[in-house]
Design an enzyme around this catalytic site. Structure first.
Site, PDB file in Angstrom:
ATOM      1  N   HIS A 209      14.655  33.107 -32.108  1.00 34.98           N
ATOM      2  CA  HIS A 209      15.151  32.675 -33.423  1.00 34.98           C
ATOM      3  C   HIS A 209      14.106  31.925 -34.229  1.00 34.98           C
ATOM      4  CE1 HIS A 209      15.357  28.859 -31.288  1.00 34.98           C
ATOM      5  NE2 HIS A 209      15.455  28.258 -32.462  1.00 34.98           N
TER       6      HIS A 209
HETATM    7  C1  UD1 Z   1      16.325  25.051 -36.993  1.00 29.07           C
HETATM    8  C2  UD1 Z   1      15.046  24.310 -36.628  1.00 29.07           C
HETATM    9  C3  UD1 Z   1      14.449  24.923 -35.371  1.00 29.07           C
HETATM   10  C4  UD1 Z   1      15.458  24.921 -34.245  1.00 29.07           C
HETATM   11  C5  UD1 Z   1      16.758  25.583 -34.704  1.00 29.07           C
HETATM   12  C6  UD1 Z   1      17.801  25.388 -33.624  1.00 29.07           C
HETATM   13  C7  UD1 Z   1      13.783  23.419 -38.533  1.00 29.07           C
HETATM   14  C8  UD1 Z   1      12.574  23.581 -39.372  1.00 29.07           C
HETATM   15  N1  UD1 Z   1      14.046  24.434 -37.696  1.00 29.07           N
HETATM   16  O1  UD1 Z   1      15.986  26.394 -37.246  1.00 29.07           O
HETATM   17  O2  UD1 Z   1      13.340  24.133 -34.960  1.00 29.07           O
HETATM   18  O3  UD1 Z   1      14.919  25.627 -33.167  1.00 29.07           O
HETATM   19  O4  UD1 Z   1      17.233  24.963 -35.896  1.00 29.07           O
HETATM   20  O5  UD1 Z   1      18.728  26.409 -33.590  1.00 29.07           O
HETATM   21  O6  UD1 Z   1      14.468  22.426 -38.644  1.00 29.07           O
HETATM   22  N2  UD1 Z   1      22.066  29.658 -40.806  1.00 29.07           N
HETATM   23  C9  UD1 Z   1      23.379  30.015 -40.683  1.00 29.07           C
HETATM   24  N3  UD1 Z   1      24.258  29.081 -40.237  1.00 29.07           N
HETATM   25  C10 UD1 Z   1      23.898  27.815 -39.945  1.00 29.07           C
HETATM   26  C11 UD1 Z   1      22.560  27.450 -40.083  1.00 29.07           C
HETATM   27  C12 UD1 Z   1      21.651  28.394 -40.509  1.00 29.07           C
HETATM   28  O7  UD1 Z   1      23.769  31.148 -40.947  1.00 29.07           O
HETATM   29  O8  UD1 Z   1      24.757  27.027 -39.524  1.00 29.07           O
HETATM   30  C13 UD1 Z   1      21.092  30.670 -41.245  1.00 29.07           C
HETATM   31  C14 UD1 Z   1      20.823  30.605 -42.742  1.00 29.07           C
HETATM   32  O9  UD1 Z   1      20.579  31.910 -43.176  1.00 29.07           O
HETATM   33  C15 UD1 Z   1      19.530  29.811 -42.806  1.00 29.07           C
HETATM   34  C16 UD1 Z   1      18.823  30.215 -41.539  1.00 29.07           C
HETATM   35  O10 UD1 Z   1      19.856  30.419 -40.571  1.00 29.07           O
HETATM   36  O11 UD1 Z   1      18.784  30.101 -43.950  1.00 29.07           O
HETATM   37  C17 UD1 Z   1      17.838  29.199 -41.015  1.00 29.07           C
HETATM   38  O12 UD1 Z   1      18.468  27.918 -40.836  1.00 29.07           O
HETATM   39  P1  UD1 Z   1      17.583  26.587 -40.797  1.00 29.07           P
HETATM   40  O13 UD1 Z   1      18.453  25.409 -40.633  1.00 29.07           O
HETATM   41  O14 UD1 Z   1      16.635  26.567 -41.941  1.00 29.07           O
HETATM   42  O15 UD1 Z   1      16.682  26.755 -39.536  1.00 29.07           O
HETATM   43  P2  UD1 Z   1      16.958  27.327 -38.090  1.00 29.07           P
HETATM   44  O16 UD1 Z   1      16.334  28.687 -38.005  1.00 29.07           O
HETATM   45  O17 UD1 Z   1      18.370  27.189 -37.724  1.00 29.07           O
HETATM   46  N1  UDP Z   2      22.240  27.475 -26.699  1.00 26.53           N
HETATM   47  C1  UDP Z   2      23.609  27.734 -26.654  1.00 26.53           C
HETATM   48  N2  UDP Z   2      24.042  28.985 -26.976  1.00 26.53           N
HETATM   49  C2  UDP Z   2      23.202  29.996 -27.315  1.00 26.53           C
HETATM   50  C3  UDP Z   2      21.811  29.735 -27.353  1.00 26.53           C
HETATM   51  C4  UDP Z   2      21.356  28.462 -27.049  1.00 26.53           C
HETATM   52  O1  UDP Z   2      24.400  26.843 -26.325  1.00 26.53           O
HETATM   53  O2  UDP Z   2      23.665  31.109 -27.579  1.00 26.53           O
HETATM   54  C5  UDP Z   2      21.768  26.119 -26.399  1.00 26.53           C
HETATM   55  C6  UDP Z   2      20.836  26.015 -25.217  1.00 26.53           C
HETATM   56  O3  UDP Z   2      21.558  25.785 -24.033  1.00 26.53           O
HETATM   57  C7  UDP Z   2      19.954  24.837 -25.572  1.00 26.53           C
HETATM   58  C8  UDP Z   2      19.958  24.830 -27.083  1.00 26.53           C
HETATM   59  O4  UDP Z   2      21.002  25.688 -27.497  1.00 26.53           O
HETATM   60  O5  UDP Z   2      20.519  23.602 -25.135  1.00 26.53           O
HETATM   61  C9  UDP Z   2      18.642  25.301 -27.622  1.00 26.53           C
HETATM   62  O6  UDP Z   2      18.744  25.416 -29.006  1.00 26.53           O
HETATM   63  P1  UDP Z   2      17.881  26.402 -29.863  1.00 26.53           P
HETATM   64  O7  UDP Z   2      17.286  27.449 -29.003  1.00 26.53           O
HETATM   65  O8  UDP Z   2      18.719  26.825 -31.013  1.00 26.53           O
HETATM   66  O9  UDP Z   2      16.761  25.439 -30.478  1.00 26.53           O
HETATM   67  P2  UDP Z   2      15.372  24.867 -29.936  1.00 26.53           P
HETATM   68  O10 UDP Z   2      15.589  24.230 -28.625  1.00 26.53           O
HETATM   69  O11 UDP Z   2      14.410  26.013 -29.935  1.00 26.53           O
HETATM   70  O12 UDP Z   2      14.992  23.895 -31.013  1.00 26.53           O
END
Ligand code: UD1
Ligand code: UDP
Length: 372
Positions: A209
């Site tokens: 992701h």
């Molecule tokens: C963010 C974090 C990333 C982390 C991830 C955890 C930053 C810069 N990135 O990335 O480090 O690994 O969270 O999962 O803070 N969206 C939805 N629903 C939501 C949230 C997001 O559909 O609830 C979609 C939207 O299209 C949005 C995109 O995901 O534009 C990206 O969301 P964003 O919060 O910018 O970053 P993540 O990729 O979730």
């Molecule tokens: N996780 C979850 N369901 C999923 C994928 C990840 O509960 O389908 C949990 C996982 O166990 C871990 C956390 O989400 O604790 C990691 O988050 P993510 O990969 O979104 O972000 P990152 O750690 O890369 O910032």
């Protein structure tokens, strides 16, 4: 709890909810006056409320509803909104965890007010400033008063950046508290293997992701190709819980999911832990998943060019393979061939207690810092 708040916990995304749950539980146990501010960075049920419900966390006291946007739109809006809550609550300490935009916003807003700031999971470094997470974690560390480093290696990086030793505390990572707290429950309660028709020890779990992978058509396509080729050669099923960001990019790039990879919805924590514990191999670009597989004893292949979790590689749990398809196939093959049985480098599952003890909050449970 807006009257007489001692600690304000700022969070906004899935990993922060999971990794701060042990800290919130410890605040409850010690009857500390705390509040939770949710920035609203994650808002879809599958990334947000499902974790509050399953981890039995109280609803946030404030939800700022900031939502998605560009880096600065999102971070800037959060800083303004967090500041308003902090000016009203006047907490003694603000806690943030990790490296997302919510963390940077919380650290900056709190760092400029008359309160202390604690950064949980301090000192991680990928040394890759093209990643928004690296910028966030470096700046949050430097805005903080307490740096709660998960390992001695992370503490070392902070010292090299000139941070005083007495502001660095090695606590272990709260993800160990969460995994230890929920692993057995996941084994007892989760039906995910039956639901997905998977056999323990006979499938791979994929997560991808991160912006640097899924926002780049070539990298995302190569990553999927490599995983599909490994699935085909090893005859292992691959399930991929697809993060909303990846879903959106798949559609925008008009990428077709290879037949060898089964996309599934994002999973709740118990089902995901069960999948991680029983997978033959996990392929991921997640930070938290690299840690959890290391704790659970499942080999991991990291689909990135670097990691801020080198401890996982050093103990032999993880290998960094990038997104080149040949590299993924070779790395996954090697990971399967190797014996597991490494030591978990992230602590003993009492990190949340240590963090509160160091911050002088509530009656101290008898745990010292991990190292001196
Ligand atoms: C963010 C974090 C990333 C982390 C991830 C955890 C930053 C810069 N990135 O990335 O480090 O690994 O969270 O999962 O803070 N969206 C939805 N629903 C939501 C949230 C997001 O559909 O609830 C979609 C939207 O299209 C949005 C995109 O995901 O534009 C990206 O969301 P964003 O919060 O910018 O970053 P993540 O990729 O979730
Ligand atoms: N996780 C979850 N369901 C999923 C994928 C990840 O509960 O389908 C949990 C996982 O166990 C871990 C956390 O989400 O604790 C990691 O988050 P993510 O990969 O979104 O972000 P990152 O750690 O890369 O910032």
């Amino acid at each position: 709890m807006t009257d007489g708040t001692t600690v304000t916990i700022v969070l906004g995304t899935r990993p922060e909810i999971i990794k701060l749950a042990p800290v919130i539980d410890a605040c409850e146990e010690r009857e500390i006056a705390y509040s939770v501010v949710h920035t609203g960075q994650h808002y879809s049920e599958e990334l947000d409320t499902v974790f509050f419900d399953q981890l039995e966390l109280p609803a946030p006291d404030h939800n700022l509803g900031v939502g998605s946007g560009t880096q600065s739109e999102q971070t800037g809006a959060m800083i303004q909104e967090i500041e308003a809550v902090l000016l009203d609550e006047q907490p003694e300490l603000v806690l943030v965890q990790g490296d997302t935009n919510s963390v940077l916003a919380g650290a900056i807003a709190a760092g400029k007010l008359d309160c202390e700031v604690g950064h949980v999971e301090a000192g991680l470094r990928s040394f890759d400033r093209t990643m928004p997470e690296e910028v966030n974690r470096v700046l949050a560390d430097h805005a903080a008063d307490y740096r709660f480093a998960p390992t001695e290696q992370a503490a070392g990086y902070l010292r090299e950046e000139g941070i005083a030793d007495d502001a660095i505390h090695v606590t272990g990572n709260t993800i160990v508290d969460a995994v230890m707290g929920y692993r057995d429950l996941a084994a007892a309660k989760s039906d995910v293997l039956d639901e997905l028709d998977l056999d323990a020890g006979d499938f791979c779990l994929l997560t991808a992701h991160r912006a640097e992978n899924v926002d780049d058509r070539e990298r995302f396509s190569s990553l999927l190709d490599g995983v599909a080729r490994f699935a085909s050669e090893s005859d292992l099923d691959v399930v991929y819980p697809v993060h909303p960001r990846a879903n959106e990019r798949l559609a925008a790039f008009d990428l077709t999911m290879p037949d060898e990879i089964t996309p599934i919805d994002s999973q709740d924590f118990l089902d995901f832990l069960r999948l991680e514990s029983t997978a033959t191999l996990v392929l991921t670009d997640s930070g938290g998943v690299q840690e959890e597989t290391c704790i659970l004893g499942t080999p991991c292949v990291t689909l990135r060019d670097n990691t801020e979790r080198p401890e996982t590689v050093d103990v032999g749990a993880n290998r960094i393979v990038g997104v080149d398809a040949d590299g993924i196939v070779t790395g996954a093959r090697e990971a399967l061939a190797e014996q597991n049985g490494w030591e978990n480098p992230f602590g003993d599952g009492h990190s949340a207690e240590r963090i509160l003890n160091i911050a002088g909050l509530g009656s101290a449970a008898s745990v010292g810092e991990v190292h001196g």
